[in-house]
Design a protein around this motif. Structure first.
Motif, short mmCIF file in Angstrom:
data_model
loop_
_atom_site.label_atom_id
_atom_site.label_comp_id
_atom_site.label_asym_id
_atom_site.label_seq_id
_atom_site.Cartn_x
_atom_site.Cartn_y
_atom_site.Cartn_z
N LEU A 1 0.71 -1.13 0.06
CA LEU A 1 -0.04 0.03 0.12
C LEU A 1 0.65 1.26 -0.12
O LEU A 1 0.46 2.33 -0.68
CB LEU A 1 -0.90 -0.05 1.05
CG LEU A 1 -1.96 -1.04 1.10
CD1 LEU A 1 -2.85 -1.11 2.41
CD2 LEU A 1 -3.05 -0.53 -0.04
N ALA A 2 1.90 1.13 0.82
CA ALA A 2 2.95 2.13 0.67
C ALA A 2 3.39 2.64 -0.61
O ALA A 2 3.82 3.80 -0.81
CB ALA A 2 3.99 2.30 1.79
N GLU A 3 3.80 1.54 -1.40
CA GLU A 3 4.46 1.68 -2.58
C GLU A 3 3.43 2.30 -3.67
O GLU A 3 3.48 2.96 -4.47
CB GLU A 3 4.81 0.23 -3.11
CG GLU A 3 5.47 0.21 -4.51
CD GLU A 3 6.88 0.81 -4.41
OE1 GLU A 3 7.55 1.48 -5.26
OE2 GLU A 3 7.38 0.93 -3.17
N ALA A 4 1.89 1.67 -3.39
CA ALA A 4 1.22 2.30 -4.34
C ALA A 4 0.88 3.76 -4.10
O ALA A 4 0.69 4.60 -4.99
CB ALA A 4 -0.23 1.34 -4.25
N GLU A 5 0.75 4.17 -2.75
CA GLU A 5 0.38 5.54 -2.42
C GLU A 5 1.79 6.30 -3.00
O GLU A 5 1.59 7.63 -3.55
CB GLU A 5 0.32 5.75 -1.07
CG GLU A 5 -0.79 5.06 -0.59
CD GLU A 5 -1.10 5.01 0.88
OE1 GLU A 5 0.09 5.37 1.73
OE2 GLU A 5 -2.07 4.74 1.52
N ALA A 6 3.18 5.70 -2.92
CA ALA A 6 4.31 6.48 -3.28
C ALA A 6 3.99 6.96 -4.91
O ALA A 6 4.51 7.98 -5.58
CB ALA A 6 5.53 5.87 -3.08
N ALA A 7 3.71 5.64 -5.77
CA ALA A 7 3.55 6.07 -7.19
C ALA A 7 2.25 6.98 -7.55
O ALA A 7 2.27 7.82 -8.47
CB ALA A 7 3.08 4.69 -7.60
N GLU A 8 1.34 6.87 -6.68
CA GLU A 8 0.27 7.82 -6.86
C GLU A 8 0.70 9.26 -6.48
O GLU A 8 0.22 10.16 -7.48
CB GLU A 8 -1.13 7.40 -6.18
CG GLU A 8 -1.74 6.22 -6.48
CD GLU A 8 -2.69 5.85 -5.62
OE1 GLU A 8 -2.95 6.02 -4.43
OE2 GLU A 8 -3.00 4.43 -5.87
N ALA A 9 1.49 9.56 -5.67
CA ALA A 9 1.89 10.79 -5.20
C ALA A 9 2.79 11.57 -6.33
O ALA A 9 2.81 12.47 -6.86
CB ALA A 9 2.81 10.72 -3.83
N GLU A 10 3.72 10.19 -6.96
CA GLU A 10 4.48 10.51 -8.04
C GLU A 10 3.73 11.18 -9.41
O GLU A 10 3.90 11.98 -9.84
CB GLU A 10 5.46 9.58 -8.29
CG GLU A 10 6.56 9.49 -9.42
CD GLU A 10 6.99 8.22 -9.69
OE1 GLU A 10 7.50 8.18 -10.88
OE2 GLU A 10 7.16 7.73 -8.83
N LEU A 11 2.70 10.21 -9.49
CA LEU A 11 1.55 10.76 -10.78
C LEU A 11 1.18 12.07 -10.71
O LEU A 11 1.15 13.25 -11.43
CB LEU A 11 0.48 9.83 -10.94
CG LEU A 11 1.02 8.53 -11.51
CD1 LEU A 11 -0.11 7.48 -11.24
CD2 LEU A 11 1.53 8.63 -12.86
N GLU A 12 0.68 12.54 -9.37
CA GLU A 12 0.18 13.58 -8.86
C GLU A 12 1.25 14.77 -9.12
O GLU A 12 0.89 16.06 -9.56
CB GLU A 12 -0.47 13.66 -7.44
CG GLU A 12 -1.70 12.76 -7.35
CD GLU A 12 -2.30 12.91 -6.09
OE1 GLU A 12 -1.44 13.44 -5.05
OE2 GLU A 12 -3.11 11.94 -5.63
N ALA A 13 2.29 14.58 -8.34
CA ALA A 13 3.44 15.55 -8.54
C ALA A 13 3.85 15.91 -10.17
O ALA A 13 3.91 17.20 -10.40
CB ALA A 13 4.68 15.14 -7.93
N ALA A 14 3.83 15.06 -10.92
CA ALA A 14 4.13 15.25 -12.40
C ALA A 14 2.90 16.04 -12.92
O ALA A 14 3.36 16.91 -13.79
CB ALA A 14 3.94 13.94 -13.10
#
Length: 421
Positions: free
Chosen positions: A404-417
């Motif tokens: 779940l932490a990995e998924a949230e980090a990936a989603e945060a990366e997408l939002e930052a982009a």
């Protein structure tokens, strides 16, 4: 895999006691046991937060958002298809070559002798998991006649083109003149690459001038092209694809329901298809209420769906991993007819090395995902099952937290982009 209700599954007794599983990212291709465990866990959370539907509450039938529609303009392709956080959109008025000439008479004259392998079903709702249809091989002219459902024939017919070699991706090339008839504006394909399974003959050489439209022989960005012909009223099951694709409505109309990838844990996925089959297309409140009793998690996803009714000349862009199901619809005012569409599947250059070269239908997981899913099914789960119950629960929860932490980090990366652009 064919059990439609979690409580009736032979593993349900142990699943009911299962901890929050470590499979949130793995549902799309992991074992059914992982899928069921995750869905049970989500349902428990759903009840804790009080979001389940109360008795007598009417199921939502209005989509949360519509798919944006815009008129086609040359040069829009890269802006629309290659931005960050790309979502579905529809382009209206796209010139699809000479495919506007695909009348019954033209198709019969052009490919009437072609042997077509058709899905035939007594019901309008086809289901890949339960296989409620049969395959029949017949000349294309006979298929076209039967697909119109003449008086006395109550069955539904569906044809999708495929390569003559089953280990090769579908191509309109096998349908001769139809391949030259269909085309897309070239800039819609700009920025996509071609997978190695596509014949070199389909690639445009650098010495040839770039045409304003790309036929099958000059499409540099297409993995595969699929011609689909369906009886009016036919419904296709909910599924997702690994590749982006353009769904081009050539004749008739097509209703499309879409769900974002984040709903993977609520749509009862088995492989790349959903156990919901094509039941969602019957969106009446009474039907949905019964459906939520069998598939309670799907109700939350239903509230986030997108819907669109494609008209002739519309092109729907479906990003990879977006779930979608379709319904073939006659033209307004007509009671029947054929629905004809073409899918053009695409591959992004940055994913080319990750794509499975054996992928024929754009539904095989990316290679690193296959490796991870295999490791979970063959190594992680068997190892965890050797632990006593208390320890198994703890380590599954620990693994779940990591995923779940990995998924949230990936989603945060997408939002930052998205914010940067």
């Amino acid at each position: 895999h064919r059990h439609r209700h979690i409580k009736g599954h032979p593993c349900a007794a142990s699943m009911a006691r299962a901890p929050a599983p470590a499979m949130l990212l793995l549902v799309a291709g992991g074992s059914m046991a992982c899928t069921l465990a995750l869905q049970l866990w989500l349902e428990r959370r759903r009840r804790c937060f009080g979001v389940q539907r109360r008795a007598g509450q009417v199921a939502q039938t209005v989509p949360s958002a519509t798919v944006p529609r815009t008129s086609w303009r040359a040069g829009d392709g890269r802006r629309l298809c290659h931005g960050r956080n790309v979502e579905p959109f529809v382009l209206s008025g796209v010139t699809l070559g000479k495919s506007t000439e695909w009348t019954d008479q033209y198709l019969e004259a052009s490919v009437g002798d072609f042997k077509a392998s058709a899905h035939v079903s007594e019901l309008p709702s086809m289901d890949f998991v339960t296989k409620n249809f049969a395959y029949e091989v017949m000349p294309m002219r006979e298929f076209l006649r039967r697909a119109l459902r003449p008086e006395g024939d109550r069955r539904y017919y569906y044809y999708r083109s495929q390569h003559t070699k089953r280990n090769k991706p579908s191509s309109l090339e096998v349908l001769g003149p139809l391949a030259e008839d269909f085309s897309l504006p070239e800039d819609l394909l700009e920025g996509f690459s071609t997978h190695s399974t596509v014949s070199p003959a389909t690639l445009r050489t650098e010495r040839e001038p770039a045409p304003s439209h790309a036929s099958f022989a000059t499409r540099p960005g297409a993995i595969l092209d699929v011609l689909r012909i369906a009886s009016a009223g036919l419904r296709m099951w909910l599924h997702y694809d690994i590749c982006d694709n353009f769904l081009c409505c050539v004749r008739g109309r097509k209703r499309v329901i879409l769900f974002p990838p984040t709903d993977v844990g609520r749509l009862y996925i088995n492989g790349s298809s959903s156990l919901l089959g094509s039941q969602l297309q019957d969106g009446t409140a009474s039907h949905l209420s019964r459906l939520w009793e069998e598939f309670p998690l799907a109700e939350d996803a239903w509230g986030r769906r997108r819907e669109i009714l494609l008209e002739e000349g519309d092109v729907l862009f479906i990003p990879a991993m977006w779930f979608h199901c379709t319904e073939a619809c006659p033209l307004q005012g007509a009671s029947g007819g054929l629905c004809i569409s073409v899918n053009v599947f695409l591959l992004r250059p940055d994913l080319e090395a990750l794509h499975d070269p054996k992928d024929v239908w754009a539904n095989r997981e990316l290679l690193p995902a296959q490796e991870a899913l295999k490791a979970v099914d063959n190594k992680a789960l068997p190892a965890l099952r050797r632990l006593p119950a208390a320890h198994r629960s703890f380590y599954c929860r620990k693994a779940a937290a990591a995923f779940l932490a990995e998924a949230e980090a990936a989603e945060a990366e997408l939002e930052a982009a998205v914010d940067r652009t």
